[in-house]
Design an enzyme around this catalytic site. Structure first.
Site, PDB file in Angstrom:
ATOM      1  N   GLU A  72     -65.800   9.484 -47.672  1.00 55.37           N
ATOM      2  CA  GLU A  72     -66.535  10.118 -48.765  1.00 55.37           C
ATOM      3  C   GLU A  72     -67.948  10.349 -48.273  1.00 55.37           C
ATOM      4  O   GLU A  72     -68.419   9.658 -47.381  1.00 55.37           O
ATOM      5  CB  GLU A  72     -66.554   9.183 -49.981  1.00 55.37           C
ATOM      6  CG  GLU A  72     -67.671   8.112 -49.990  1.00 55.37           C
ATOM      7  CD  GLU A  72     -67.557   7.068 -48.889  1.00 55.37           C
ATOM      8  OE1 GLU A  72     -66.464   6.953 -48.273  1.00 55.37           O
ATOM      9  OE2 GLU A  72     -68.551   6.366 -48.618  1.00 55.37           O
ATOM     10  N   SER A  84     -84.290   3.334 -43.508  1.00 52.53           N
ATOM     11  CA  SER A  84     -82.849   3.452 -43.247  1.00 52.53           C
ATOM     12  C   SER A  84     -82.463   4.795 -42.646  1.00 52.53           C
ATOM     13  O   SER A  84     -81.421   4.918 -42.013  1.00 52.53           O
ATOM     14  CB  SER A  84     -82.082   3.234 -44.557  1.00 52.53           C
ATOM     15  OG  SER A  84     -82.566   4.117 -45.550  1.00 52.53           O
ATOM     16  N   LYS A 107     -76.243   4.623 -41.103  1.00 50.37           N
ATOM     17  CA  LYS A 107     -74.815   4.824 -41.364  1.00 50.37           C
ATOM     18  C   LYS A 107     -73.959   4.757 -40.102  1.00 50.37           C
ATOM     19  O   LYS A 107     -72.804   4.335 -40.134  1.00 50.37           O
ATOM     20  CB  LYS A 107     -74.592   6.177 -42.045  1.00 50.37           C
ATOM     21  CG  LYS A 107     -75.183   6.272 -43.436  1.00 50.37           C
ATOM     22  CD  LYS A 107     -74.403   5.453 -44.435  1.00 50.37           C
ATOM     23  CE  LYS A 107     -74.862   5.692 -45.861  1.00 50.37           C
ATOM     24  NZ  LYS A 107     -74.239   4.755 -46.803  1.00 50.37           N
TER      25      LYS A 107
END
Lengths: 255, 408
Positions: free
Chosen positions: B109, B378, B87
Site C-alpha cells: 500500500e 524521516s 521507508k
C-alpha cells in the site's frame, strides 16, 4: 439443528443483505422478499467503513448504506422486525470494530433484544484477546459462527470449528466475497467435506455462488448455501422482484 | 487460547479473516527464524550499508540550536537514505524475508508514495514483481512518485473505494493478498496491521535508534535527553525510540498531524486528543479516529504520510503505559518549520518530518544547553514540491505548471 429450523439432509438457502442498502426501507423490503420467496435464513450485514472480507460489490453496498444513514441501532431494529414478520432465522454479520466501538455489552443486549439467531464476525478470530466477547456469547447462549477458509492449518481449522456454534461457515475458496468467478472448485467442495468430518453442526458454504445451478450442486455436500454479492448485482439491475425470482428458482429447482 | 506474543498489552493482535491466518503464520515463523540468523543479518547489513547508504548522519544543527537558544538539537538524517526516507530500511528487510519464503511478487500500500517507491525500488533490486495500491486521491496529489514507481517497473493500481486514500489502499492490498497468497508477499510499510507486522517493521527500523545511540555516545560521550519523531503509523518513531527503551530517563515524543483544526476530518491526531478511542481496524487493536458507531472518520494532513486514521499498536501500548507522549502539530506550523530548517541548515525535510521539527523548535528554548534533543528527519522534502511550492510560492509555481502544460 432444530433450534435453527434447518431441516436435516436438505440443502437450505441463506441469503445475504446489507442493512441500509440502498436505503433502510428498501433493504428491509428486500430481506422480506427473500424470506417470502423461500430463503430459509437471512444474513443481515451491519455496514462498516472498512469491510476486510468483502469484495467490491458488498464493499460498495456498505458505503451506500452508511451514506444513507444506517447505524447498528437501526440495523438491529430491522432484524427485530424481520424476525417478527418472517419468523425465519436471522444472523447478523459485521466486523469486530462495530461491537467493540459501541460496547460489547450494549451490542449483545441489542442482539438479544432483536432476537438474533447468531453472530458472524469474520475478523474476530477464536484465539483473539477479546475474551469478553466470547464470554458474552456463552453467557447469553448466542450462536457464534466462525468463517473458516480452505488453506487454514489443520489444527487451527479444527480449533475454529470446535469453537463455532449454530453452524460453521466455510468459504469455497481462499478469498473475499464476490460472485461470477467461474465454477465452484473441487478443492472447495472437498473443504466442505473436511469440515463436515470435524463437526456435527450444520455446515454452510459461500463465497462465489452465483447461479441456482451452483447452489443446487451443494446438495448432499453442504447443509446451507450462502448467496450474497450475486443478489446485490441482481438487485442493482432488476430490483427486488428479480431477487425474489432468483431465490424462488434456487429453492424450487432442488425440491 | 489467545497468543500473548501477538500483543502489546491489549493492543495489536491479529484481527483478520481466517483466509490470512496461514500466510501470517508462515511469515511469523520465517521472521522468527531469520531475525537471529547470522547469514540473514549479514546480508541485511550489507544491503543497508552498500545500497541504502547507511549509517545515516547524525547531524548537529548548530545554527538551529543557536537561534532557538536552548537545548542542543541533533538531526538524524534518514533523508539521506536511498529513495529519500526511512521507508527503505523496512523494504529491504522484508524483501529479503520474502525471497526466503520463495515469493515472486511484492505488493504494498502507499499513501504519499514513499513506501511504494521503496517497495518498487527493492523489487527492482531483487528481481521481483511489484504491485502498489494507491488511493485515487493520493495518486492525484503525489503523481511524481507514481511516475517513479512505474519507471522502476511497478504496477501502480488506483484504489477507487472509500475515501480513496491510505486506509483504502491498505484494505485493497490486504484483499489482493487474500486472493493471491501463494506467490505474493505483502510488504506493509508501517508498524501496524496484523501480527507479525508491527514487531517486524519496528525491528527493521530500529537500525535508526541503534545508530543514534552509537553516534551520540561517540560525539557527546552520553545518550540524548529527548527523542522526537513524527507519527503516522509510527515506524520512524519506533525505529528511533525502541533501542532506547531501557533508558527510563529519556523522554520520547511522537508528533501527530494536527491538520487544520480539531473537527472530524480536519486532522489525523489519534492519541493527542481529549479522548482517544480504541478500535479494531486493518487487523489490529489500537487507537483510531472513528465515530460513535465505529466507522472510521476521514482524516486530513498537509503531509500524506501522516494522513491516516490509525496508529501502530505498540505506540498505543507505550502511551497507555505512560512511557511515550504524543503531541499534535498543525499544518501551518509544519510548513513554517519546513522553511526554517531549509534556511537555517540547508536541509529540506519532508512535510511529515517537519511536524517533528516544529515541535522541537517550540520545545528547545525551554531547556538549557546541557539538554540534548534528537529529531528524526524521516525523509527529505523534494517529494512534496507540488504541495509546498503551491503553499509558499503559489503564483510562480502555478505559472510554471501552466506553461509546462501548454508546451505539450
Amino acid at each position: 439443528m432444530s433450534e435453527l429450523g434447518i431441516a436435516s439432509g436438505k440443502l437450505s438457502l441463506m441469503t445475504h443483505v446489507v442493512a441500509g442498502y440502498p436505503d433502510p426501507e428498501r433493504s428491509f423490503e428486500l430481506a422480506v422478499t427473500m424470506a417470502e420467496s423461500g430463503s430459509d435464513m437471512i444474513e443481515v450485514q451491519i455496514p462498516f467503513s472498512d469491510p476486510l472480507a468483502d469484495g467490491p460489490v458488498i464493499m460498495k453496498a456498505n458505503q451506500v448504506a452508511l451514506d444513507a444513514g444506517m447505524t447498528p441501532v437501526k440495523a438491529f431494529e430491522m432484524v427485530r422486525e424481520l424476525r417478527l414478520s418472517t419468523g425465519k432465522p436471522v444472523f447478523v454479520m459485521t466486523y469486530a470494530n462495530i461491537p467493540y466501538a459501541i460496547g460489547l455489552k450494549r451490542f449483545f443486549s441489542m442482539a438479544l433484544e432483536a432476537d438474533v439467531n447468531g453472530l458472524i464476525v469474520p475478523d474476530l478470530p477464536f484465539d483473539s484477546s477479546l475474551q469478553e466477547y466470547f464470554d458474552l456469547t456463552a453467557e447469553h447462549d448466542m450462536n457464534n459462527i466462525y468463517v473458516v477458509s480452505p488453506d487454514m492449518e489443520p489444527d487451527r481449522l479444527r480449533d475454529a470449528v470446535v469453537s463455532s456454534s449454530g453452524f460453521v461457515y466455510t468459504t469455497l475458496r481462499v478469498g473475499i466475497t464476490g460472485a461470477d468467478r467461474g465454477n465452484i472448485s473441487g478443492k472447495g467442495l472437498e473443504f466442505v467435506r473436511t469440515v463436515k468430518r470435524y463437526t456435527t453442526l450444520p455446515v454452510a458454504a459461500g463465497f462465489g455462488i452465483s447461479s441456482p445451478e451452483q447452489f443446487i450442486s451443494l446438495e448432499g455436500i453442504a447443509d446451507i448455501g450462502v448467496i450474497g454479492s450475486k443478489l446485490i448485482k441482481i438487485y442493482d439491475t432488476g430490483g427486488t422482484e428479480e431477487v425474489g425470482e432468483f431465490v424462488k428458482k434456487c429453492v424450487s429447482d432442488h425440491m | 487460547m489467545f497468543k500473548e506474543d501477538q500483543y502489546f498489552g491489549e493492543f495489536g493482535g491479529r484481527y483478520v479473516p481466517e483466509a490470512l491466518s496461514s500466510a501470517l503464520d508462515e511469515l511469523d515463523c520465517a521472521y522468527r527464524r531469520l531475525k537471529d540468523d547470522k547469514n540473514f543479518n549479514n546480508e541485511l547489513e550489507c544491503e543497508l550499508n552498500n545500497y541504502v547508504g547507511r549509517p545515516s548522519p547524525l547531524y548537529f544543527a548548530d545554527n538551529l540550536t543557536r537561534s532557538s537558544g536552548g537545548s542542543k538539537i541533533y538531526l538524524k538524517l534518514e533523508s539521506h537514505n536511498h529513495t529519500g526516507a526511512h521507508k527503505i530500511n523496512n523494504a529491504v528487510g522484508q524483501a529479503l524475508v520474502a525471497r526466503e519464503l520463495g515469493k515472486k511478487v511484492l505488493i504494498a500500500e502507499t499513501g504519499a508514495g514513499q513506501h511504494g517507491l521503496a517497495t518498487a525500488t527493492v523489487a527492482a533490486r531483487f528481481g521481483m514483481g511489484c504491485k502498489v495500491f494507491m488511493g485515487e486521491v493520493d495518486m492525484r496529489r503525489q503523481y511524481p512518485n507514481v511516475y517513479l514507481m512505474r519507471l522502476l517497473g511497478a504496477d501502480v493500481i488506483p484504489v477507487p473505494h472509500g475515501t480513496r486514500t491510505l486506509k483504502d489502499a491498505i484494505n485493497a492490498t490486504l484483499k489482493y493478498w487474500i486472493e493471491n497468497i501463494e506467490d505474493s508477499h505483502y510488504l506493509l510499510g508501517s508498524a501496524l496491521g496484523p501480527h507479525p507486522y508491527p514487531a517486524m517493521v519496528r525491528d527493521f527500523q530500529s537500525v535508526i535508534g541503534r545508530e543514534v545511540r552509537a553516534q551520540m555516545t561517540e560525539r557527546e560521550g552520553r545518550l540524548p535527553d529527548t527523542l522526537v519523531a513524527c507519527v503516522g503509523g509510527g515506524s520512524n518513531a519506533l525505529g528511533l525510540f525502541h533501542p532506547f527503551m531501557d533508558q527510563d530517563n529519556i523522554r520520547m515524543v511522537g508528533v501527530e498531524a494536527g491538520g487544520r483544526g480539531d473537527g472530524p476530518g480536519e486532522h489525523a491526531t489519534r492519541i493527542a486528543v481529549s479522548q482517544p478511542k480504541q478500535g479494531i481496524v486493518h487487523g489490529y487493536l489500537s487507537y483510531f479516529l472513528q465515530d460513535e458507531n465505529g466507522q472510521l472518520l476521514p482524516t486530513h494532513s498537509v503531509s500524506a504520510g501522516l494522513d491516516y486514521a490509525g496508529i501502530g499498536p505498540e505506540h498505543a501500548w507505550l502511551y497507555k503505559e505512560g512511557r511515550t507522549e504524543y503531541v499534535s502539530v498543525r499544518d501551518d506550523e509544519a510548513v513554517k518549520a519546513y522553511k526554517i530548517l531549509a534556511r537555517s541548515e540547508g536541509i529540506i525535510p519532508a512535510l511529515e518530518s517537519s511536524h517533528a521539527v516544529a515541535f522541537a523548535l517550540k520545545e528547545a528554548p525551554k531547556h538549557h544547553d546541557d539538554h540534548i534533543m534528537v529529531v528524526n528527519i524521516s525523509g527529505r522534502g523534494d517529494k512534496d514540491i507540488f504541495i509546498t511550492a503551491a503553499l509558499t510560492d503559489k503564483d510562480n509555481w502555478k505559472n510554471f505548471l501552466k506553461k509546462e502544460a501548454v508546451d505539450e
